[in-house]
Design a protein around this motif. Structure first.
Motif, PDB file in Angstrom:
ATOM      1  N   THR A  36      -4.597  10.807   6.642  1.00  0.00           N
ATOM      2  CA  THR A  36      -5.292   9.870   7.520  1.00  0.00           C
ATOM      3  C   THR A  36      -5.059   8.429   7.084  1.00  0.00           C
ATOM      4  O   THR A  36      -4.612   8.159   5.964  1.00  0.00           O
ATOM      5  N   VAL A  37      -5.412   7.517   7.986  1.00  0.00           N
ATOM      6  CA  VAL A  37      -5.403   6.093   7.646  1.00  0.00           C
ATOM      7  C   VAL A  37      -6.380   5.852   6.489  1.00  0.00           C
ATOM      8  O   VAL A  37      -6.139   5.024   5.618  1.00  0.00           O
ATOM      9  N   GLY A  38      -7.476   6.604   6.480  1.00  0.00           N
ATOM     10  CA  GLY A  38      -8.453   6.487   5.392  1.00  0.00           C
ATOM     11  C   GLY A  38      -7.837   6.800   4.040  1.00  0.00           C
ATOM     12  O   GLY A  38      -8.078   6.105   3.054  1.00  0.00           O
ATOM     13  N   LEU A  39      -7.018   7.828   3.991  1.00  0.00           N
ATOM     14  CA  LEU A  39      -6.363   8.180   2.724  1.00  0.00           C
ATOM     15  C   LEU A  39      -5.402   7.064   2.304  1.00  0.00           C
ATOM     16  O   LEU A  39      -5.323   6.704   1.133  1.00  0.00           O
ATOM     17  N   PHE A  40      -4.720   6.497   3.291  1.00  0.00           N
ATOM     18  CA  PHE A  40      -3.794   5.399   3.017  1.00  0.00           C
ATOM     19  C   PHE A  40      -4.544   4.178   2.469  1.00  0.00           C
ATOM     20  O   PHE A  40      -4.071   3.485   1.568  1.00  0.00           O
ATOM     21  N   ALA A  79       0.835  -1.207   0.000  1.00  0.00           N
ATOM     22  CA  ALA A  79       0.000   0.000   0.000  1.00  0.00           C
ATOM     23  C   ALA A  79       0.868   1.255   0.000  1.00  0.00           C
ATOM     24  O   ALA A  79       0.510   2.268  -0.613  1.00  0.00           O
ATOM     25  N   SER A  80       2.009   1.174   0.650  1.00  0.00           N
ATOM     26  CA  SER A  80       2.910   2.338   0.726  1.00  0.00           C
ATOM     27  C   SER A  80       3.505   2.701  -0.635  1.00  0.00           C
ATOM     28  O   SER A  80       3.999   3.806  -0.817  1.00  0.00           O
ATOM     29  N   ARG A  81       3.468   1.774  -1.564  1.00  0.00           N
ATOM     30  CA  ARG A  81       4.033   2.042  -2.890  1.00  0.00           C
ATOM     31  C   ARG A  81       3.072   2.769  -3.824  1.00  0.00           C
ATOM     32  O   ARG A  81       3.448   3.130  -4.942  1.00  0.00           O
ATOM     33  N   MET A  82       1.836   3.017  -3.393  1.00  0.00           N
ATOM     34  CA  MET A  82       0.859   3.676  -4.272  1.00  0.00           C
ATOM     35  C   MET A  82       1.269   5.138  -4.484  1.00  0.00           C
ATOM     36  O   MET A  82       1.345   5.916  -3.533  1.00  0.00           O
ATOM     37  N   THR A  83       1.508   5.486  -5.740  1.00  0.00           N
ATOM     38  CA  THR A  83       2.035   6.834  -6.003  1.00  0.00           C
ATOM     39  C   THR A  83       0.999   7.927  -5.701  1.00  0.00           C
ATOM     40  O   THR A  83       1.360   9.020  -5.311  1.00  0.00           O
ATOM     41  N   GLN A  84      -0.297   7.597  -5.883  1.00  0.00           N
ATOM     42  CA  GLN A  84      -1.300   8.625  -5.597  1.00  0.00           C
ATOM     43  C   GLN A  84      -1.299   8.970  -4.101  1.00  0.00           C
ATOM     44  O   GLN A  84      -1.453  10.130  -3.724  1.00  0.00           O
ATOM     45  N   PHE A  85      -1.103   7.963  -3.247  1.00  0.00           N
ATOM     46  CA  PHE A  85      -1.025   8.235  -1.808  1.00  0.00           C
ATOM     47  C   PHE A  85       0.185   9.113  -1.497  1.00  0.00           C
ATOM     48  O   PHE A  85       0.088  10.071  -0.733  1.00  0.00           O
ATOM     49  N   LYS A  86       1.310   8.782  -2.114  1.00  0.00           N
ATOM     50  CA  LYS A  86       2.516   9.587  -1.868  1.00  0.00           C
ATOM     51  C   LYS A  86       2.284  11.034  -2.279  1.00  0.00           C
ATOM     52  O   LYS A  86       2.620  11.957  -1.543  1.00  0.00           O
TER      53      LYS A  86
END
Ligand code: ADP
Ligand code: NA
Length: 330
Positions: A124-128, A105-112
């Motif tokens: 937030t955790v929700g965004l993650f 999940a940490s590799r999602m570029t949109q989250f970054k």
């Protein structure tokens, strides 16, 4: 013969959709609804992954539904519903969270990107967990096809990975969805900054054409669109991004080739091209705006249609969820 199942959605993140949403999503959906068993969602659960004002969110959700319908999504041919009306989305998302790697999940570029934009305190955790909710959206309906822009490819690939993983760990449950990337030719850029994508969440609205703008405002924005000093009406994305963008919008809305537009406007300058484009945009949006006003003018009927569609969506979603719950041992 049964039609292939299709799922897509948009966030109710503004009062009005912008012309990029219309061209890149709604026009495409309108034709896909003929050939597919389509589920079109207003994804309000996704919207609250960043802070929302409750009354505004409620209004934007109903407004977005009305704009889907006014633009030609037929709630009796497709299933057009509000995500939070179908509890199974959040329920399946939780189960998917438990089979998703933290590193994955940490590799999602949109989250970054989004977390960098919003800052640590608003992340937030929700965004993650946004991508696992999106995976739930898709997998609940045993979706075969997901039409998305290039920016969503990584999320649909994660969805496929999670579906394969769940199926192999717990037994065949989910259809593995195909990514159908929407053509880059339908990408619309900001009128004031024609190398960046037009967006609902743009900081300045000067270069955004909203579906619900008054005609005078739309006209002013188009007439003031950034072009260049060259003067030639020629499609050249790299050297003449402003003109290329105007030609793209014109070509899609008028169903004409870029070449025929270049020929028509050869030697006539940007003012004429812009005037022509104003006619075409208003010709498309005037009736949509009128229809939106009608739909929002009868809230009881709009609510009835949305409730009926949510019930239809729930029937399908709950069947998948029941299998999932059984498989994981609930
Ligand atoms: P926005 O940036 O306006 O908030 P979203 O990211 O919520 O838009 O995308 C909603 C849908 O609209 C997606 O299918 C996306 O591909 C499409 N879309 C958004 N902006 C554009 C654009 N500028 N050009 C083409 N399609 C777009
Ligand atoms: Na957005």
């Amino acid at each position: 013969m049964t039609k292939p199942r299709l799922y897509s959605g948009m966030q109710p993140s503004a009062e009005s959709l912008q012309i990029g949403n219309y061209i890149g999503a709604l026009l495409n959906w309108k034709s896909l609804q003929q050939t597919h068993d389509a589920f079109f969602s207003i994804v309000d659960l996704h919207a609250i992954t960043v802070a929302q004002e409750p009354a505004k969110l409620r209004e934007n959700t109903r407004g977005t539904a009305a704009q889907y319908m006014a633009a030609g999504i037929d709630p009796s041919a497709s299933t057009l519903y509000v995500q939070s009306h179908v509890a199974a989305h959040a329920q399946l998302a939780w189960v998917l969270n438990t089979i998703t790697g933290f590193g994955e999940a940490s590799r999602m570029t949109q989250f970054k990107d989004k977390s960098a934009r919003h800052g640590a305190d608003a992340t937030t955790v929700g965004l993650f967990a946004y991508p696992t909710l999106m995976a739930a959206d898709i997998l609940l309906y045993q979706t075969a096809v997901v039409p998305v822009g290039e920016d969503q490819r990584q999320h649909v690939e994660l969805t496929r990975d999670l579906a394969v993983r769940f199926n192999s760990r717990f037994g065949d449950t989910f259809t593995i969805p195909e990514v159908a990337i929407v053509k880059e030719t339908a990408k619309i850029y900001d009128l004031q900054n024609p190398t960046s994508k037009m967006s609902k969440s743009a900081e300045s609205h000067a270069g955004v054409i909203w579906l619900l703008d008054e005609p005078g405002v739309t006209k002013k924005k188009i007439m003031r669109a950034v072009t260049d000093a060259d003067g030639g009406v020629v499609f050249d994305r790299e050297n003449k991004p402003g003109v290329a963008n105007l030609l793209t919008i014109y070509s899609v809305l008028a169903s004409r080739t870029i070449e025929s537009l270049e020929n028509e406007y050869a030697g006539r300058g940007y003012g004429d091209l812009k005037k022509g484009l104003v006619e075409v945009v208003l010709g498309t949006f005037d009736p949509i705006r009128e229809r939106v006003a009608e739909l929002l003018g009868d809230p009881a009927e709009l609510d009835r249609v949305l409730a009926q569609n949510a019930a239809r969506a729930s029937d399908v979603a709950n069947e998948t969820l029941a299998t999932v719950y059984d498989r994981v041992g609930f």
